[in-house]
Write a protein that holds these residues in place. Structure first.
Motif, PDB file in Angstrom:
ATOM      1  N   ARG A 217     -36.511 -14.230 -10.789  1.00 31.89           N
ATOM      2  CA  ARG A 217     -36.721 -12.625 -10.844  1.00 31.89           C
ATOM      3  C   ARG A 217     -38.152 -12.505 -10.146  1.00 31.89           C
ATOM      4  O   ARG A 217     -38.402 -11.584  -9.385  1.00 31.89           O
ATOM      5  CB  ARG A 217     -36.627 -12.353 -12.137  1.00 31.89           C
ATOM      6  N   TYR A 218     -39.009 -13.423 -10.528  1.00 28.83           N
ATOM      7  CA  TYR A 218     -40.477 -13.323 -10.033  1.00 28.83           C
ATOM      8  C   TYR A 218     -41.075 -14.655  -9.912  1.00 28.83           C
ATOM      9  O   TYR A 218     -40.396 -15.634 -10.333  1.00 28.83           O
ATOM     10  CB  TYR A 218     -41.246 -12.338 -11.067  1.00 28.83           C
ATOM     11  N   VAL A 219     -42.273 -14.828  -9.304  1.00 29.39           N
ATOM     12  CA  VAL A 219     -43.067 -15.930  -9.471  1.00 29.39           C
ATOM     13  C   VAL A 219     -43.701 -16.073 -10.491  1.00 29.39           C
ATOM     14  O   VAL A 219     -44.438 -15.175 -11.210  1.00 29.39           O
ATOM     15  CB  VAL A 219     -44.171 -15.861  -8.130  1.00 29.39           C
ATOM     16  N   ASP A 220     -43.172 -17.084 -11.417  1.00 33.37           N
ATOM     17  CA  ASP A 220     -43.758 -17.314 -12.819  1.00 33.37           C
ATOM     18  C   ASP A 220     -45.197 -17.949 -12.450  1.00 33.37           C
ATOM     19  O   ASP A 220     -45.966 -17.266 -13.552  1.00 33.37           O
ATOM     20  CB  ASP A 220     -42.779 -18.280 -13.393  1.00 33.37           C
ATOM     21  N   ARG A 221     -45.461 -18.680 -11.924  1.00 39.87           N
ATOM     22  CA  ARG A 221     -46.922 -19.361 -11.469  1.00 39.87           C
ATOM     23  C   ARG A 221     -47.006 -19.933 -10.434  1.00 39.87           C
ATOM     24  O   ARG A 221     -46.076 -20.321  -9.691  1.00 39.87           O
ATOM     25  CB  ARG A 221     -46.854 -20.682 -12.560  1.00 39.87           C
ATOM     26  N   PHE A 222     -48.191 -19.968  -9.933  1.00 42.30           N
ATOM     27  CA  PHE A 222     -48.687 -20.384  -8.644  1.00 42.30           C
ATOM     28  C   PHE A 222     -50.013 -21.285  -9.010  1.00 42.30           C
ATOM     29  O   PHE A 222     -50.933 -20.561  -9.580  1.00 42.30           O
ATOM     30  CB  PHE A 222     -48.536 -19.482  -7.798  1.00 42.30           C
ATOM     31  N   GLY A 223     -50.134 -22.377  -8.684  1.00 46.14           N
ATOM     32  CA  GLY A 223     -51.435 -22.948  -8.914  1.00 46.14           C
ATOM     33  C   GLY A 223     -51.141 -24.643  -8.578  1.00 46.14           C
ATOM     34  O   GLY A 223     -50.207 -25.056  -8.426  1.00 46.14           O
ATOM     35  N   ARG A 224     -52.343 -25.056  -9.189  1.00 47.50           N
ATOM     36  CA  ARG A 224     -52.312 -26.640  -8.921  1.00 47.50           C
ATOM     37  C   ARG A 224     -51.382 -27.653 -10.015  1.00 47.50           C
ATOM     38  O   ARG A 224     -51.137 -26.695 -11.059  1.00 47.50           O
ATOM     39  CB  ARG A 224     -53.693 -27.327  -9.251  1.00 47.50           C
ATOM     40  N   PRO A 225     -50.899 -28.410  -9.773  1.00 45.34           N
ATOM     41  CA  PRO A 225     -49.858 -28.913 -10.864  1.00 45.34           C
ATOM     42  C   PRO A 225     -50.525 -29.096 -12.050  1.00 45.34           C
ATOM     43  O   PRO A 225     -49.776 -28.977 -13.197  1.00 45.34           O
ATOM     44  CB  PRO A 225     -49.524 -30.498 -10.181  1.00 45.34           C
ATOM     45  N   GLU A 226     -51.786 -29.505 -12.156  1.00 43.69           N
ATOM     46  CA  GLU A 226     -52.284 -29.727 -13.690  1.00 43.69           C
ATOM     47  C   GLU A 226     -52.413 -28.461 -14.426  1.00 43.69           C
ATOM     48  O   GLU A 226     -52.280 -28.259 -15.696  1.00 43.69           O
ATOM     49  CB  GLU A 226     -53.631 -30.459 -13.611  1.00 43.69           C
ATOM     50  N   GLU A 227     -52.398 -27.075 -13.611  1.00 46.62           N
ATOM     51  CA  GLU A 227     -52.561 -25.921 -14.288  1.00 46.62           C
ATOM     52  C   GLU A 227     -50.988 -25.458 -14.680  1.00 46.62           C
ATOM     53  O   GLU A 227     -50.776 -24.838 -15.425  1.00 46.62           O
ATOM     54  CB  GLU A 227     -53.113 -24.637 -13.180  1.00 46.62           C
ATOM     55  N   VAL A 228     -50.168 -25.811 -13.770  1.00 46.60           N
ATOM     56  CA  VAL A 228     -48.765 -25.469 -13.873  1.00 46.60           C
ATOM     57  C   VAL A 228     -48.007 -26.337 -15.150  1.00 46.60           C
ATOM     58  O   VAL A 228     -47.342 -25.803 -15.860  1.00 46.60           O
ATOM     59  CB  VAL A 228     -48.140 -25.640 -12.598  1.00 46.60           C
ATOM     60  N   PHE A 229     -47.953 -27.534 -15.001  1.00 46.31           N
ATOM     61  CA  PHE A 229     -47.270 -28.370 -15.759  1.00 46.31           C
ATOM     62  C   PHE A 229     -48.152 -28.619 -17.237  1.00 46.31           C
ATOM     63  O   PHE A 229     -48.909 -29.608 -17.223  1.00 46.31           O
ATOM     64  CB  PHE A 229     -47.237 -29.865 -15.124  1.00 46.31           C
ATOM     65  N   GLU A 230     -48.141 -27.589 -17.783  1.00 47.44           N
ATOM     66  CA  GLU A 230     -48.718 -27.526 -19.106  1.00 47.44           C
ATOM     67  C   GLU A 230     -47.824 -27.557 -20.179  1.00 47.44           C
ATOM     68  O   GLU A 230     -46.552 -27.288 -20.213  1.00 47.44           O
ATOM     69  CB  GLU A 230     -49.366 -25.860 -19.168  1.00 47.44           C
TER      70      GLU A 230
END
Lengths: 372, 338
Positions: A217-230
């Motif tokens: 539906r939308y972009v949930d997150r965009f960022g560096r992997p360490e930010e995203v893979f939380e």
């Protein structure tokens, strides 16, 4: 502020009706962006929209300061190459023929390959290890080889940016790693920017500079992997209900056995993982401890154990924790001890074992079991 | 470099076939003409009135028509196969020929009824319109169905519809025209005038040049639209060109020789098997030569097999062309299983 090499502005994609709106991507030259998300989340749609295979529903994509919309097909072809997942049907084309189509933007009106073109094709094929099958029919080689030939095609197109849709799907682990290594090498050598969709989250976390998470539906997150893979994020994004994904190390575990712990596993230092998984396979719920939180067994235990008694890393095991572990062990019918000897700082576990033996519990050693 | 050698051998073989069949077509018949006589007559020497008339008024235009139109058909088939990524597409199979046939029959009957002489240009225009009509239908269907078999079925259906209309028109045409129309509607290279040959030569040559000119995008198109687009090919433009050119080529054949079946489907495969390659830059001229040789050969049989009765050209082309289609489908199926 200077604009990045590749960026999108209010990009909106979809077939006929908007699927995902307001996509913002910002990439510097030579960065690797990975799109992740569940099946049908729109990864391919975004990639195809960037590659101009389908029209944008809104917004714009900029490459090197210019809107892609205003580039001619020939101009774009020299800047951007694609590798798609769709299976190709070719007729009487050798692998070399297929790879050589990448030279299209550089050849003359009749598409005759020059010596320079041939060299570029040869080098690209060597880079992805398909030089030895160059004369074989493209339709008769394996899926993995085909995928690599398509990469060779993209490479000899000499692009600045390469778009890949699940490029590693058909590859075995050796070629998966090799494929991604080639991308890294191209990035180093030619400053290649990569935008790709990957199913392998573990690889995505390792290879990407940026990650774009789509949920349909939308972009949930965009960022560096360490930010995203939380912690817990991937389970949420994919709606994982059976099993778990460990964002920290990219490990996946199946669903834990349900119910009260029947077995207590004394483990640590990576000795318990296989026992945990073996119990999971047999559907036996278990408790385990006492593990330090930085122990190799800990992530697996957390995913699979009904109860995991864990101590703070680099701190001595407290008396309360030992008590808790003893109480837990009381409720279990059996104890499995994966440790053959105990170190100075896990004296608590030795006590635990002694307590089990004194209490008349059946104690098994998985090592001994294997030996017998 | 054995690929290149094979190209050369293929061209040599195809060229030789065309020349040999040309000579045979001119020589063999109810009145035999020796190759020496052909040569002498071409140089302007006398070879006798009857022989001259047969040579110049009948055999030579007919042979040239088979040569030109055969090539045109094969090229149209090649374009359609590339366009639909479908190995059993062809002007006849997809109903393009039948569409042309219908339009030409309508125009002929209408104009003949008004006692107007039908010009070659009018015939071609009508045939082209009919071809586009059928193409439009098939394209519409191809948007709905993705399977290659369904595409062919819709082509065959439109072919039947057009043929039915044609039959109807022929049935109600004046007696005097019927013989002519009937012969034509079954497909035949007979009765070609030099004017006809000139028009078909110009149209086919122009179309051939245009197709050859787009050999490079056609090459990229072999990997499918997505990759071709990524290579910088203007896909919509290429597709429009392919549709128009294949329609012109098919229409040109139908306008003069009526529907000739299976040349367009079979010849590209035969040529590909011969050369072991499907590179457009090679295949475009090779297909043309192959189509020429195929039609010359079939016309030779059509004329002489049951002489003095002439059988329709489609009867002969079907006998030789249909097995090729079956062979292609069988081979294709095997690959699908893999």
């Amino acid at each position: 502020m200077r604009d990045p090499y590749f960026f999108t502005e209010k990009m909106c994609v979809g077939h006929k009706s908007p699927l995902i709106e307001d996509i913002r991507i910002r990439l510097d030259r030579g960065e690797i962006l990975t799109l992740i998300g569940p099946n049908g989340a729109g990864k391919s749609t975004v990639l195809k929209s960037i590659a101009r295979q389908i029209g944008l529903m809104g917004g714009a994509v900029y490459l090197d300061g210019r809107s892609l919309e205003h580039m001619s097909g020939a101009e774009l072809a020299r800047k951007m190459a694609i590798v798609l997942t769709e299976r190709l049907r070719t007729e009487r084309m050798t692998c070399e023929d297929v790879a050589a189509t990448g030279r299209y933007p550089y050849t003359g009106h009749f598409g005759i390959l020059s010596e320079k073109d041939r060299r570029a094709v040869r080098e690209a094929m060597e880079l992805v290890h398909v030089a030895e099958i160059r004369d074989q029919d493209f339709g008769k080689v394996s899926d993995g080889q085909r995928q690599r030939v398509m990469l060779a095609r993209a490479i000899c197109q000499e692009p600045e940016i390469i778009i890949l849709d699940e490029p590693t799907s058909y590859l075995d682990v050796k070629y998966k790693l090799e494929f991604l290594s080639v991308l890294q090498e191209m990035r180093k050598k030619r400053d290649l920017t990569v935008v790709m969709a990957l199913h392998e989250l573990d690889l995505a976390a390792r290879v990407s500079d940026k990650v774009l998470c789509l949920n349909g539906r939308y972009v949930d997150r965009f960022g560096r992997p360490e930010e995203v893979f939380e912690q817990g994020y991937i389970s949420r994004l994919f709606g994982i209900s059976a099993g778990s994904f460990d964002e920290g190390n990219g490990n996946m575990e199946l669903e834990a056995a349900k119910g009260e712990a029947e077995v207590f596993v004394i483990a640590g230092g990576g000795t318990g993982r296989n026992t945990y998984r073996s119990l999971q396979r047999r559907g036996i719920p278990f408790a385990t401890g006492i593990l330090f939180q930085n122990d190799l067994d800990y992530p697996v235990a957390r995913a699979l154990a009904a109860d995991c008694i864990a101590a703070e890393s680099f701190e001595p095991i407290s008396g309360e924790l030992l008590l808790e572990a003893r109480e837990k062990m009381e409720t279990c019918k059996k104890v499995i001890c994966c440790r053959e000897a105990f170190g100075t700082y896990e004296a608590a576990n030795r006590e635990l074992l002694a307590f089990a033996e004194k209490g008349g519990k059946t104690v098994e050693w998985p090592g001994a079991e294997r030996g017998g | 470099m054995d690929g290149k050698a094979r190209y050369r051998v293929s061209f040599l073989l195809l060229g030789t076939c065309v020349i040999v069949f040309c000579i045979l077509n001119i020589c063999v018949g109810s009145v035999e003409i020796s190759p020496q006589d052909i040569f002498r007559s071409l140089l302007g020497q006398e070879i006798g009135r009857t022989a001259e008339r047969i040579l110049w008024d009948i055999r030579l235009p007919r042979t040239l028509a088979a040569l030109i139109l055969g090539g045109a058909l094969a090229l149209a088939g090649y374009l359609l196969q590339s366009f639909f990524h479908n190995p059993i597409a062809g002007p006849f199979v997809l109903g393009v020929s039948s569409g042309s046939k219908m339009a030409v029959a309508l125009v002929m009957v209408f104009l003949m009824g008004k006692a107007v002489r039908v010009s070659a240009a009018a015939l071609i225009t009508a045939a082209f319109a009919g071809a586009l009509f059928s193409m439009g239908f098939v394209l519409f269907m191809s948007g709905k169905v993705r399977q290659m078999s369904m595409l062919v079925v819709s082509g065959v259906m439109i072919g039947y519809i057009c043929s039915a209309v044609t039959e109807l028109v022929v049935t109600f045409a004046d007696d005097a025209d019927i013989v002519n129309l009937h012969n034509w509607s079954r497909g035949s290279f007979s009765g070609m005038s030099w004017d006809n040959v000139a028009v078909m030569a110009v149209v086919t040559a122009a179309a051939f040049a245009a197709v050859f000119w787009m050999a490079k995008p056609l090459d990229a198109y072999r990997l499918g639209e997505a990759y071709a687009q990524n290579s910088g090919v203007d896909i919509p433009l290429l597709r429009v060109k392919m549709v128009l050119l294949s329609s012109i080529l098919a229409a040109c054949t139908v306008a003069f020789a009526g529907p000739v079946s299976f040349v367009g489907v079979a010849v590209p495969h035969l040529v590909k098997s011969l050369s072991g390659s499907a590179k457009p830059i090679f295949l475009i001229p090779a297909c043309f030569l192959g189509g020429s040789a195929f039609c010359l050969f079939c016309d030779l049989l059509a004329r002489n097999l049951f002489a003095p009765t002439e059988i329709s050209i489609s009867t002969v082309t079907a006998v030789f062309g249909a097995p090729v289609v079956l062979w292609v489908m069988a081979r294709r199926k095997k690959e699908d299983v893999r």
